[in-house]
Design a protein around this motif. Structure first.
Motif, PDB file in Angstrom:
ATOM      1  N   LEU A   1      34.285  -7.913  70.962  1.00 26.53           N
ATOM      2  CA  LEU A   1      33.555  -6.782  70.516  1.00 26.53           C
ATOM      3  C   LEU A   1      32.205  -7.301  69.972  1.00 26.53           C
ATOM      4  O   LEU A   1      31.015  -6.756  70.396  1.00 26.53           O
TER       5      LEU A   1
ATOM      6  N   ARG B   1      23.236   4.167  70.243  1.00 18.59           N
ATOM      7  CA  ARG B   1      22.378   3.173  70.763  1.00 18.59           C
ATOM      8  C   ARG B   1      22.260   2.363  69.440  1.00 18.59           C
ATOM      9  O   ARG B   1      21.680   2.787  68.271  1.00 18.59           O
TER      10      ARG B   1
ATOM     11  N   ARG C   1      21.722  -1.746  72.695  1.00 21.34           N
ATOM     12  CA  ARG C   1      22.839  -1.527  73.664  1.00 21.34           C
ATOM     13  C   ARG C   1      23.329  -0.023  73.448  1.00 21.34           C
ATOM     14  O   ARG C   1      23.351   0.394  72.248  1.00 21.34           O
ATOM     15  N   GLU C   2      23.582   0.623  74.727  1.00 21.24           N
ATOM     16  CA  GLU C   2      23.964   1.993  74.633  1.00 21.24           C
ATOM     17  C   GLU C   2      25.591   1.977  74.865  1.00 21.24           C
ATOM     18  O   GLU C   2      25.850   1.145  75.635  1.00 21.24           O
ATOM     19  N   TRP C   3      26.140   3.167  74.608  1.00 20.39           N
ATOM     20  CA  TRP C   3      27.661   3.248  74.810  1.00 20.39           C
ATOM     21  C   TRP C   3      27.772   4.780  74.697  1.00 20.39           C
ATOM     22  O   TRP C   3      26.975   5.476  74.178  1.00 20.39           O
ATOM     23  N   ARG C   4      29.146   5.030  75.228  1.00 17.37           N
ATOM     24  CA  ARG C   4      29.505   6.550  75.175  1.00 17.37           C
ATOM     25  C   ARG C   4      30.374   6.901  73.885  1.00 17.37           C
ATOM     26  O   ARG C   4      30.987   5.913  73.575  1.00 17.37           O
TER      27      ARG C   4
ATOM     28  N   GLN D   1      29.565  -7.252  72.697  1.00 16.27           N
ATOM     29  CA  GLN D   1      29.231  -6.121  73.392  1.00 16.27           C
ATOM     30  C   GLN D   1      28.353  -5.389  72.517  1.00 16.27           C
ATOM     31  O   GLN D   1      27.715  -4.198  72.865  1.00 16.27           O
ATOM     32  N   VAL D   2      28.178  -5.597  71.154  1.00 16.40           N
ATOM     33  CA  VAL D   2      27.310  -4.900  70.183  1.00 16.40           C
ATOM     34  C   VAL D   2      26.028  -5.779  69.899  1.00 16.40           C
ATOM     35  O   VAL D   2      26.138  -6.889  69.285  1.00 16.40           O
TER      36      VAL D   2
ATOM     37  N   HIS E   1      34.930   5.266  71.047  1.00 18.02           N
ATOM     38  CA  HIS E   1      33.721   4.362  71.496  1.00 18.02           C
ATOM     39  C   HIS E   1      33.919   3.730  72.690  1.00 18.02           C
ATOM     40  O   HIS E   1      34.788   2.698  72.755  1.00 18.02           O
ATOM     41  N   ASN E   2      33.268   3.861  73.748  1.00 14.67           N
ATOM     42  CA  ASN E   2      33.429   3.385  75.332  1.00 14.67           C
ATOM     43  C   ASN E   2      32.292   2.498  75.593  1.00 14.67           C
ATOM     44  O   ASN E   2      31.289   3.110  75.847  1.00 14.67           O
ATOM     45  N   PHE E   3      32.496   1.115  75.553  1.00 15.53           N
ATOM     46  CA  PHE E   3      31.424   0.524  76.041  1.00 15.53           C
ATOM     47  C   PHE E   3      31.071   0.059  77.559  1.00 15.53           C
ATOM     48  O   PHE E   3      30.476  -0.640  78.013  1.00 15.53           O
ATOM     49  N   PHE E   4      32.507   0.479  78.202  1.00 14.39           N
ATOM     50  CA  PHE E   4      32.617   0.059  79.684  1.00 14.39           C
ATOM     51  C   PHE E   4      32.357   0.954  80.728  1.00 14.39           C
ATOM     52  O   PHE E   4      32.668   0.808  81.718  1.00 14.39           O
TER      53      PHE E   4
END
Length: 127
Positions: free
Chosen positions: A97, A120, A105-108, A100-101, A56-59
């Motif tokens: 973490l 999401r 919030r969306e992430w890859r 960031q959540v 899971h990539n948040f950046f």
């Protein structure tokens, strides 16, 4: 490969999680919408099922700092490329973490560096 208290995987150095880390870096569980990209975009042709554990990539796409997390689908359910569904996801904790959540919030969602989906956050269940 284990070197002392550190793990080496694919040439990258990863810290081994100790019991002390658990107290500082708790796992985060969320209810999220998981959308798998179509096979033509992601290259993934098989559905996911059960407890699937991608990166899971948040950046963003150029950042290789990722976390592992289990996407738990209900028994008997499959999520095919091109489909989306709500699921529970537990991210393995790391410092920062929880910041960031958050809802919306969306992430890859990735297999290695390959993008296979987007997540999401609908609701944070446990920080």
């Amino acid at each position: 490969m284990l070197e002392g208290r550190k793990w080496v995987e694919n040439g990258r150095l990863l810290r081994h999680r100790s019991s002390m880390d658990e107290a500082v870096m708790g796992d985060v569980t969320v209810k999220a919408e998981v959308r798998l990209l179509p096979a033509s975009e992601s290259g993934r042709i098989d559905p996911i099922r059960g407890s699937y554990r991608p990166n899971h990539n948040f950046f963003g796409p150029d950042d290789l700092n990722m976390t592992a997390g289990a996407i738990d689908l209900p028994d008997g359910c499959e999520l095919h490329p091109g489909q989306s569904m709500e699921a529970t996801i537990t991210f393995l904790g790391w410092t920062g973490l929880a910041d960031q959540v958050y809802q919306g919030r969306e992430w890859r969602i990735q297999e290695g560096v390959r993008l296979i989906g987007i997540g999401r956050v609908i609701e944070v269940l446990s920080p």
